[in-house]
Design a protein around this motif. Structure first.
Motif, PDB file in Angstrom:
ATOM      1  N   PHE A   1     152.583 -27.986 -34.473  1.00  0.00           N
ATOM      2  CA  PHE A   1     152.845 -27.269 -35.047  1.00  0.00           C
ATOM      3  C   PHE A   1     153.382 -26.058 -33.923  1.00  0.00           C
ATOM      4  N   HIS A   2     153.180 -26.483 -32.706  1.00  0.00           N
ATOM      5  CA  HIS A   2     153.396 -25.582 -31.796  1.00  0.00           C
ATOM      6  C   HIS A   2     154.786 -25.490 -31.082  1.00  0.00           C
ATOM      7  N   SER A   3     155.139 -27.133 -31.302  1.00  0.00           N
ATOM      8  CA  SER A   3     156.756 -27.554 -30.294  1.00  0.00           C
ATOM      9  C   SER A   3     157.624 -27.554 -31.248  1.00  0.00           C
ATOM     10  N   SER A   4     157.112 -27.033 -32.405  1.00  0.00           N
ATOM     11  CA  SER A   4     157.894 -27.141 -33.622  1.00  0.00           C
ATOM     12  C   SER A   4     158.502 -26.015 -33.562  1.00  0.00           C
ATOM     13  N   ARG A   5     157.891 -24.782 -34.094  1.00  0.00           N
ATOM     14  CA  ARG A   5     157.953 -23.534 -33.564  1.00  0.00           C
ATOM     15  C   ARG A   5     159.093 -23.012 -32.314  1.00  0.00           C
ATOM     16  N   GLN A   6     158.627 -23.901 -31.097  1.00  0.00           N
ATOM     17  CA  GLN A   6     159.832 -23.797 -29.720  1.00  0.00           C
ATOM     18  C   GLN A   6     160.815 -24.550 -30.154  1.00  0.00           C
ATOM     19  N   PHE A   7     161.076 -25.209 -31.394  1.00  0.00           N
ATOM     20  CA  PHE A   7     162.720 -25.909 -31.862  1.00  0.00           C
ATOM     21  C   PHE A   7     162.991 -24.822 -32.268  1.00  0.00           C
ATOM     22  N   GLN A   8     161.934 -24.014 -32.980  1.00  0.00           N
ATOM     23  CA  GLN A   8     163.292 -23.299 -34.136  1.00  0.00           C
ATOM     24  C   GLN A   8     164.224 -22.207 -33.303  1.00  0.00           C
ATOM     25  N   ILE A   9     162.912 -21.650 -32.105  1.00  0.00           N
ATOM     26  CA  ILE A   9     164.163 -20.780 -31.004  1.00  0.00           C
ATOM     27  C   ILE A   9     165.193 -21.644 -30.555  1.00  0.00           C
ATOM     28  N   GLU A  10     165.098 -22.876 -29.825  1.00  0.00           N
ATOM     29  CA  GLU A  10     165.810 -23.327 -29.446  1.00  0.00           C
ATOM     30  C   GLU A  10     167.214 -23.700 -31.032  1.00  0.00           C
ATOM     31  N   GLU A  11     167.078 -23.659 -32.532  1.00  0.00           N
ATOM     32  CA  GLU A  11     167.852 -23.892 -32.990  1.00  0.00           C
ATOM     33  C   GLU A  11     169.203 -22.563 -33.372  1.00  0.00           C
ATOM     34  N   ILE A  12     167.919 -21.058 -33.588  1.00  0.00           N
ATOM     35  CA  ILE A  12     168.292 -20.351 -33.279  1.00  0.00           C
ATOM     36  C   ILE A  12     169.203 -19.968 -32.859  1.00  0.00           C
ATOM     37  N   ALA A  13     168.857 -20.507 -31.542  1.00  0.00           N
ATOM     38  CA  ALA A  13     170.290 -19.994 -30.248  1.00  0.00           C
ATOM     39  C   ALA A  13     171.348 -21.072 -29.825  1.00  0.00           C
TER      40      ALA A  13
ATOM     41  N   MET B   1     165.828 -14.322 -34.538  1.00  0.00           N
ATOM     42  CA  MET B   1     167.008 -14.443 -34.665  1.00  0.00           C
ATOM     43  C   MET B   1     167.279 -12.596 -34.707  1.00  0.00           C
ATOM     44  N   TRP B   2     166.136 -11.793 -34.576  1.00  0.00           N
ATOM     45  CA  TRP B   2     166.376  -9.916 -34.382  1.00  0.00           C
ATOM     46  C   TRP B   2     167.056 -10.287 -33.139  1.00  0.00           C
ATOM     47  N   ARG B   3     166.535 -11.247 -31.980  1.00  0.00           N
ATOM     48  CA  ARG B   3     167.028 -10.729 -30.828  1.00  0.00           C
ATOM     49  C   ARG B   3     168.383 -10.920 -30.098  1.00  0.00           C
ATOM     50  N   ALA B   4     168.694 -11.939 -31.440  1.00  0.00           N
ATOM     51  CA  ALA B   4     169.906 -13.026 -31.063  1.00  0.00           C
ATOM     52  C   ALA B   4     171.076 -11.760 -31.621  1.00  0.00           C
ATOM     53  N   VAL B   5     170.961 -11.536 -33.386  1.00  0.00           N
ATOM     54  CA  VAL B   5     171.799 -10.779 -33.512  1.00  0.00           C
ATOM     55  C   VAL B   5     171.612  -9.146 -33.028  1.00  0.00           C
ATOM     56  N   ASN B   6     170.868  -8.223 -32.376  1.00  0.00           N
ATOM     57  CA  ASN B   6     170.663  -7.190 -32.025  1.00  0.00           C
ATOM     58  C   ASN B   6     171.555  -7.530 -30.534  1.00  0.00           C
ATOM     59  N   LEU B   7     171.232  -8.299 -30.012  1.00  0.00           N
ATOM     60  CA  LEU B   7     172.138  -8.758 -28.590  1.00  0.00           C
ATOM     61  C   LEU B   7     174.066  -8.699 -28.597  1.00  0.00           C
ATOM     62  N   VAL B   8     173.743  -9.568 -29.415  1.00  0.00           N
ATOM     63  CA  VAL B   8     175.389 -10.131 -29.837  1.00  0.00           C
ATOM     64  C   VAL B   8     175.724  -8.841 -29.719  1.00  0.00           C
ATOM     65  N   SER B   9     175.399  -8.091 -31.974  1.00  0.00           N
ATOM     66  CA  SER B   9     175.935  -7.041 -32.327  1.00  0.00           C
ATOM     67  C   SER B   9     175.606  -5.716 -30.887  1.00  0.00           C
TER      68      SER B   9
END
Length: 409
Positions: free
Chosen positions: A277-289, A53-61
């Motif tokens: 559990f590890h796969s679900s955390r990777q999925f959250q990155i795709e959700e934020i994307a 989330m930090w990376r996405a908001v910081n990159l766009v703004s």
């Protein structure tokens, strides 16, 4: 019976270190956030604490903040650049143009709106725009109008609770309200609202990972006695020390461990639950994307996609077209309403979409041989000084029997 004189006490002065109830840090302190399925409150600090989330908001703004935001004047198709207050809109409060643009876009992404209070000079002209945190601004409902008055425009009113404890009233003449995607035409919706469930699950995943690392079983193997072997109370501790001494560390690499015991050593492997559990955390990155429109490879997730090659270069172009342009178009149109026609504000994507030096030089060479660019125009794009005679635009080669013509640029 005696009478005691009554004195009116002076009202106690408010301490200077009071925190306004509208301060976003206060809500975060009390863990007040948007409800979600995970039950984890989601606020600014918890959402931006997620690396994706930090990376996405910081990159766009940050990317939009790097784009030039000139004021132009267009008359009969001729566009010229002019000076305006938007060359340094946050200078009245000590903000650089980069900081001002990044703050405005971050407010729109996170909270669904950017609230810009107008600052005027002594002559009554607009001198700057001050960003106010959207969490401190209340958009008042429009006044009730009769059916005959619905066609007349009305002024929105805004109530801002500032950090010094004061309360100010604004209208559309004293504040520019830049909403993001809006469902009612009044207030925009931000990521803290629409992505509350995904962000809450991601935050819960981070906390679960921290709990697993602090209290979970993180070991490389399990040593048990062979059948028929008996270990005394202190044997297990001595065996563990011997194993660690002879197998752990870089100095034991490629060595042979000799243990004077009959031990059954079993490698400790990740369970299916831990793998999921590890796969679900990777999925959250795709959700934020998906929520932010940032490609996963820009969020440093390259497991399913390479970060090199022409395909990624095309995705970067798609980022400016399908993600960045949406945010800049909103800001352009809102700010342009504060200028007198035919002036307007435009974001310049030239440097962001600029091709590689080899491609650009080849393209400019092809264009200078045709009535498209002069030599000096091509040199200016490469950052080179003009040359004598380079301002003449040459026409195509003449046909047999025709005289060559030159047209001034």
């Amino acid at each position: 019976m005696g009478w005691r004189l009554w004195r009116r006490r002076r009202p106690a002065q408010a301490p200077s270190d009071l925190v306004s109830i509208s301060d976003p840090a206060l809500a975060e302190y009390f863990r007040i956030g948007v409800g979600n399925y995970s039950g984890v409150p989601v606020g600014e600090a918890t959402a931006l604490g997620l690396s994706a989330m930090w990376r996405a908001v910081n990159l766009v703004s940050g990317t939009i903040a790097m784009l030039p935001m000139p004021t132009v004047r267009e008359v009969d198709g001729v566009v010229t650049r002019v000076r305006s207050v938007f060359d340094d809109p946050g200078g009245v409060v000590g903000m650089t143009p980069f900081e001002w643009k990044q703050t405005v876009i971050a407010h729109q992404m996170m909270h669904g709106a950017a609230c810009l209070a107008h600052v005027y000079n002594v002559g009554g002209a607009l001198a700057g725009l001050v960003p106010i945190h959207p969490g401190s601004v209340q958009v008042d409902p429009p006044p009730k109008q009769a059916a005959s008055e619905l066609s007349t425009p009305y002024q929105r009113t805004y109530t801002a609770f500032l950090q010094d404890g004061s309360r100010r009233e604004f209208t559309d003449k004293t504040m520019t309200y830049c909403p993001a995607l809006s469902l009612d035409g009044r207030r925009g919706v931000g990521l803290l609202q629409v992505a509350a469930n995904s962000l809450g699950i991601a935050v819960a995943g981070d906390r679960a990972a921290g709990k697993m690392f602090s209290d979970g079983a993180l070991m490389s193997g399990l040593a048990t006695p062979e059948e028929g072997e008996q270990w005394g109370p202190d044997d297990a501790q001595h065996i563990k020390q011997d194993l660690d001494l002879k197998t752990a560390g870089w100095e034991n690499a490629s060595g042979i461990a000799v243990i004077n015991r009959r031990i059954h050593l079993q490698k400790w492997q990740m369970t299916n639950e831990e793998a999921q559990f590890h796969s679900s955390r990777q999925f959250q990155i795709e959700e934020i994307a998906r929520f932010t429109g940032v490609p996963p490879h820009l969020l440093m997730q390259t497991e399913k996609q390479t970060s090199w090659g022409t395909g990624v270069a095309e995705q970067n172009r798609g980022l400016s077209r399908y993600t960045l342009a949406h945010w800049t178009a909103r800001l352009e149109q809102r700010l342009s309403r504060l200028l007198a026609a035919p002036r307007s504000v435009r974001f310049d994507y030239h440097e962001w979409e600029r091709p590689t030096p080899e491609q650009e030089i080849d393209l400019l060479i092809k264009q200078t041989g045709k009535p498209i660019l002069t030599v000096n125009e091509a040199r200016a794009r490469l950052g080179l000084p003009p040359i004598a005679g380079g301002d003449v635009l040459a026409l195509p080669s003449p046909q047999p029997g025709q005289q060559p013509q030159e047209v001034p640029a």
